[in-house]
Design an enzyme around this catalytic site. Structure first.
Site, PDB file in Angstrom:
ATOM      1  N   HIS A  12      -4.630   6.765   0.060  1.00 28.88           N
ATOM      2  CA  HIS A  12      -3.911   5.501   0.164  1.00 28.88           C
ATOM      3  C   HIS A  12      -4.405   4.540  -0.900  1.00 28.88           C
ATOM      4  O   HIS A  12      -5.479   4.732  -1.486  1.00 28.88           O
ATOM      5  CB  HIS A  12      -3.985   4.922   1.580  1.00 28.88           C
ATOM      6  CG  HIS A  12      -5.302   4.286   1.946  1.00 28.88           C
ATOM      7  ND1 HIS A  12      -6.406   5.016   2.312  1.00 28.88           N
ATOM      8  CD2 HIS A  12      -5.680   2.992   2.018  1.00 28.88           C
ATOM      9  CE1 HIS A  12      -7.406   4.185   2.599  1.00 28.88           C
ATOM     10  NE2 HIS A  12      -6.998   2.952   2.426  1.00 28.88           N
ATOM     11  N   GLU A  18       0.832  -1.196   0.000  1.00 29.75           N
ATOM     12  CA  GLU A  18       0.000   0.000   0.000  1.00 29.75           C
ATOM     13  C   GLU A  18       0.867   1.247   0.000  1.00 29.75           C
ATOM     14  O   GLU A  18       1.955   1.263   0.558  1.00 29.75           O
ATOM     15  CB  GLU A  18      -0.895   0.035   1.249  1.00 29.75           C
ATOM     16  CG  GLU A  18      -2.239  -0.631   1.053  1.00 29.75           C
ATOM     17  CD  GLU A  18      -3.237  -0.238   2.133  1.00 29.75           C
ATOM     18  OE1 GLU A  18      -3.141   0.880   2.672  1.00 29.75           O
ATOM     19  OE2 GLU A  18      -4.107  -1.063   2.445  1.00 29.75           O
ATOM     20  N   HIS A  54      -5.165   0.652  -2.565  1.00 27.53           N
ATOM     21  CA  HIS A  54      -5.642  -0.698  -2.272  1.00 27.53           C
ATOM     22  C   HIS A  54      -5.126  -1.623  -3.373  1.00 27.53           C
ATOM     23  O   HIS A  54      -5.725  -1.696  -4.452  1.00 27.53           O
ATOM     24  CB  HIS A  54      -7.174  -0.738  -2.245  1.00 27.53           C
ATOM     25  CG  HIS A  54      -7.780  -0.243  -0.970  1.00 27.53           C
ATOM     26  ND1 HIS A  54      -9.138  -0.133  -0.782  1.00 27.53           N
ATOM     27  CD2 HIS A  54      -7.203   0.148   0.195  1.00 27.53           C
ATOM     28  CE1 HIS A  54      -9.374   0.319   0.448  1.00 27.53           C
ATOM     29  NE2 HIS A  54      -8.218   0.513   1.053  1.00 27.53           N
ATOM     30  N   ASP A 109     -10.571   2.073   7.473  1.00 27.70           N
ATOM     31  CA  ASP A 109     -10.504   3.320   6.701  1.00 27.70           C
ATOM     32  C   ASP A 109     -11.542   4.321   7.194  1.00 27.70           C
ATOM     33  O   ASP A 109     -11.272   5.513   7.316  1.00 27.70           O
ATOM     34  CB  ASP A 109     -10.749   3.048   5.217  1.00 27.70           C
ATOM     35  CG  ASP A 109      -9.591   2.311   4.562  1.00 27.70           C
ATOM     36  OD1 ASP A 109      -8.496   2.291   5.140  1.00 27.70           O
ATOM     37  OD2 ASP A 109      -9.804   1.759   3.470  1.00 27.70           O
TER      38      ASP A 109
HETATM   39 ZN   LIG Z   1      -7.942   1.185   2.898  1.00 29.39          ZN
END
Ligand SMILES: [Zn+2]
Length: 137
Positions: free
Chosen positions: A70, A25, A72, A83
């Site tokens: 961010h 990530e 995935h 999240d």
């Molecule tokens: Zn996430």
């Protein structure tokens, strides 16, 4: 002011950063000029695994930011339960899913509701004179 736009160059940089981090990530904070997201703030302390990015360091109370981004790596473009808790700390939260192109990202507000962000051309000329930028690069 809540960001409603993102500079196309900034989006491309974000997509490239997510791609470079794959299969891990990528995570960073967002910086905005008015209502346009123009920059990301990468926190060196952020640890990424293939499971998740460590979000704790993002919650620095004195850090002025417009939100978060961010990735995935599994391609899901919706927030996980973790999240949703983390999103409460930022006005706009981007999630970029694999394969990290212009159609594989979405933006969410503090409550996890999907919001639309317009991709715009942004003139970075003025920012080049900025002292802050000189320190960073
Ligand atoms: Zn996430």
């Amino acid at each position: 002011m809540t960001a409603k736009k993102i500079a196309s160059e900034t989006l491309d940089f974000i997509l490239a950063s997510c791609k470079a981090s794959h299969p891990h990530e990528f995570g960073a904070l967002l910086e905005a000029d008015g209502d346009v997201i123009t920059n990301i703030i990468y926190l060196p302390g952020t640890t990424a695994t293939d499971e998740s990015v460590s979000l704790n360091t993002w919650m620095l109370p004195n850090m002025k930011h417009a939100g978060s981004i961010h990735s995935h790596p599994n391609g899901a473009i919706y927030p996980s339960e973790e999240d949703l808790i983390f999103f409460q700390a930022g006005d706009i939260n981007l999630i970029v899913g694999h394969p990290y192109n212009r159609t594989s990202w979405k933006a969410f507000d503090r409550s996890g509701n999907k919001v639309s962000i317009e991709i715009v051309d942004y003139d970075f000329q003025d920012d080049l004179m900025d002292d802050e930028m000189d320190d960073d690069f």
